[in-house]
Design an enzyme around this catalytic site. Structure first.
Site, PDB file in Angstrom:
ATOM      1  N   HIS A 149     -13.845  15.180   8.745  1.00 33.78           N
ATOM      2  CA  HIS A 149     -12.795  15.676   8.043  1.00 33.78           C
ATOM      3  C   HIS A 149     -12.859  15.497   6.458  1.00 33.78           C
ATOM      4  O   HIS A 149     -11.495  15.706   5.764  1.00 33.78           O
ATOM      5  CB  HIS A 149     -11.375  14.528   8.462  1.00 33.78           C
ATOM      6  CG  HIS A 149     -11.661  13.114   8.026  1.00 33.78           C
ATOM      7  ND1 HIS A 149     -10.924  12.722   6.781  1.00 33.78           N
ATOM      8  CD2 HIS A 149     -12.511  11.955   8.417  1.00 33.78           C
ATOM      9  CE1 HIS A 149     -11.425  11.385   6.622  1.00 33.78           C
ATOM     10  NE2 HIS A 149     -11.917  10.955   7.781  1.00 33.78           N
ATOM     11  N   CYS A 192      -9.364   4.234  -1.825  1.00 35.52           N
ATOM     12  CA  CYS A 192      -8.978   4.100   0.140  1.00 35.52           C
ATOM     13  C   CYS A 192      -8.221   3.045   0.448  1.00 35.52           C
ATOM     14  O   CYS A 192      -8.223   2.791   1.626  1.00 35.52           O
ATOM     15  CB  CYS A 192     -10.484   4.117   0.471  1.00 35.52           C
ATOM     16  SG  CYS A 192     -11.122   5.769   1.011  1.00 35.52           S
TER      17      CYS A 192
HETATM   18  C1  LIG Z   1     -14.030   8.877   4.165  1.00 32.38           C
HETATM   19  C2  LIG Z   1     -15.229   8.135   4.066  1.00 32.38           C
HETATM   20  C3  LIG Z   1     -15.540   7.171   4.931  1.00 32.38           C
HETATM   21  C4  LIG Z   1     -15.005   6.981   6.127  1.00 32.38           C
HETATM   22  O1  LIG Z   1     -15.034   8.019   7.074  1.00 32.38           O
HETATM   23  P1  LIG Z   1     -13.883   8.086   8.306  1.00 32.38           P
HETATM   24  O2  LIG Z   1     -14.461   9.232   9.134  1.00 32.38           O
HETATM   25  O3  LIG Z   1     -12.726   8.162   7.982  1.00 32.38           O
HETATM   26  O4  LIG Z   1     -14.456   6.745   9.222  1.00 32.38           O
HETATM   27  C5  LIG Z   1     -16.936   6.671   4.613  1.00 32.38           C
HETATM   28  N1  LIG Z   1     -17.339   6.761   3.520  1.00 32.38           N
HETATM   29  C6  LIG Z   1     -17.195   7.545   2.581  1.00 32.38           C
HETATM   30  C7  LIG Z   1     -18.049   7.661   1.334  1.00 32.38           C
HETATM   31  C8  LIG Z   1     -15.839   8.072   2.794  1.00 32.38           C
HETATM   32  O5  LIG Z   1     -15.654   8.993   1.709  1.00 32.38           O
END
Ligand SMILES: *Cc1c(COP(=O)(O)O)cnc(C)c1O
Length: 387
Positions: free
Chosen positions: A205, A328
């Protein structure tokens, strides 16, 4: 005035690519994808073949072998599995681990959990520009060190670490190197045949795929292995059991294929948008760029003005969908721990805005964003002039 939202929060999640959406919706009903790929009957074998194709698509994006990938629910799970899995696997050799406070929570919170388990973690502070000083890493490594986890592109600032140099150092010391590539996979070149990386996490995503599917790359080298976090039906060599979400895996494969084709043009597009955004906001008095002037992914721009509160600013930025300093953790009001560890003050971190964009964003989007930002800062300064 009813304004439609201007979505500039690609670092939180990207819109889905229409080609990926089509692959996903077809897969939901397609008879080659309905069965459990573990089943030995004909339909099961068809599903398994679709999964194998997706693994090839992701592998060719990363320059690895399909068999080196473990499907996960996303980057959080891939990070957790890489870090806890490798640390526990190698605990007999030593219990020292190294990371940075600027990592995503999926990494930092996993390391904190391992500290409670008795592992010893060294937290390397970045320079004011967010970059790791490689000499600090060299000094931190000991005979007990088993794993280093340092991300590729930072999700709050866009800072790009020199993962090749970090990997070379780790390899010369027989230390495993994990890269959280959630923000870079599909966007910046990654070639695992050439790059000395042992473990790498990604999530669909963040590069125009659906939420809920990701992968962990595990290199095929002696001493490189992860112990599972989950136990169950033996799928994925028992490293991550559970029935495979075939349609999501097909969609991740498609997202990887499209990203590979579009990587150069996507990056050029993001570079153009960044330049336009910067042109529009650079005149703001006291504007600070949070990040590195050149070692950055262009699709993430993080700026602060120390005398304006981020929460008020965000309300004033409607209809822009951007993130504040706490990125986040937007539910909590704490100033960003990433910006604080780069030496920003509480006020500067609280006043930070992250604008992130990509494939579907337009020049008009970022030009509007710039003018809304400039107006909001000047309005808030008039309301509450700095003492
Ligand atoms: C979005 C993100 C995550 C988490 O990913 P998910 O698929 O939402 O669990 C982890 N590390 C970084 C650097 C991110 O940008």
């Amino acid at each position: 005035m009813s304004e439609s939202p201007i979505y500039l929060d690609y670092a939180a999640t990207t819109p889905i690519d229409p080609g990926v959406a089509q692959a996903l919706s077809e897969a939901l009903c397609d008879e080659t994808a309905i069965a459990n790929p573990s089943s030995v009957h004909r339909a099961g074998r068809l599903s398994a073949a679709r999964v194998a194709t997706a693994a090839e698509q992701v592998a060719s994006l990363l320059g690895c072998e399909p068999g080196q990938l473990i499907w996960t629910s996303g980057a959080t799970e891939a990070d957790n599995l890489a870090i806890a899995g490798a640390a526990r696997y190698r605990a007999d050799r030593g219990r020292h681990l190294v990371t940075m406070p600027t990592e995503h929570k999926a990494v930092t919170d996993m390391f904190q959990a391992l500290e409670k388990e008795g592992f010893d973690v060294t937290w390397l502070a970045p320079g004011p520009d967010g970059l790791l000083d490689i000499d600090l890493l060299e000094q931190a490594l000991t005979e007990k060190t088993q794993l280093v986890s340092i991300m590729h592109v930072n999700n709050e600032t866009g800072v790009v670490q020199d993962i090749e140099a970090i990997g070379e150092l780790c390899r010369s010391r027989d230390v495993l190197y994990h890269v959280d590539a959630a923000q870079s996979a599909g966007k910046l070149p990654i070639d695992l045949r050439r790059m000395p990386i042992d473990l790498l996490s990604l999530t669909a995503h963040k590069f125009y795929g659906p939420k809920g599917i990701g992968a962990l790359y595990v290199a095929d080298r002696p001493g490189c292995h992860v112990e599972p976090l989950l136990f169950g039906g033996g799928q994925q060599r028992s490293l991550r059991p559970g029935t495979l979400p075939v349609p999501l895996i097909i969609a991740l494969g498609k997202a990887a294929e499209i990203a590979r084709e579009r990587q150069a043009s996507d990056l050029e597009h993001a570079t153009r948008l960044r330049a336009a955004l910067w042109d529009g906001i650079k005149g703001v008095e006291g504007l600070l760029l949070n990040g590195h002037p050149t070692a950055h992914y262009p699709g993430i721009v993080n700026v602060s003005v120390g005398d304006v509160d981020g929460e008020s600013l965000l309300l004033d930025l409607e209809p822009l969908c951007v993130a504040t300093g706490s990125a986040c953790n937007s539910k909590n009001q704490e100033p960003s721990y990433v910006l604080r560890s780069m030496g920003r003050s509480d006020d500067e971190a609280e006043g930070a805005i992250r604008v992130s964009f990509g494939r579907m964003s337009t020049i008009e989007d970022v030009e509007q964003a710039a003018s809304i930002y400039v107006d909001a800062v000047s309005r808030l300064r008039q309301l509450a002039p700095a003492a």
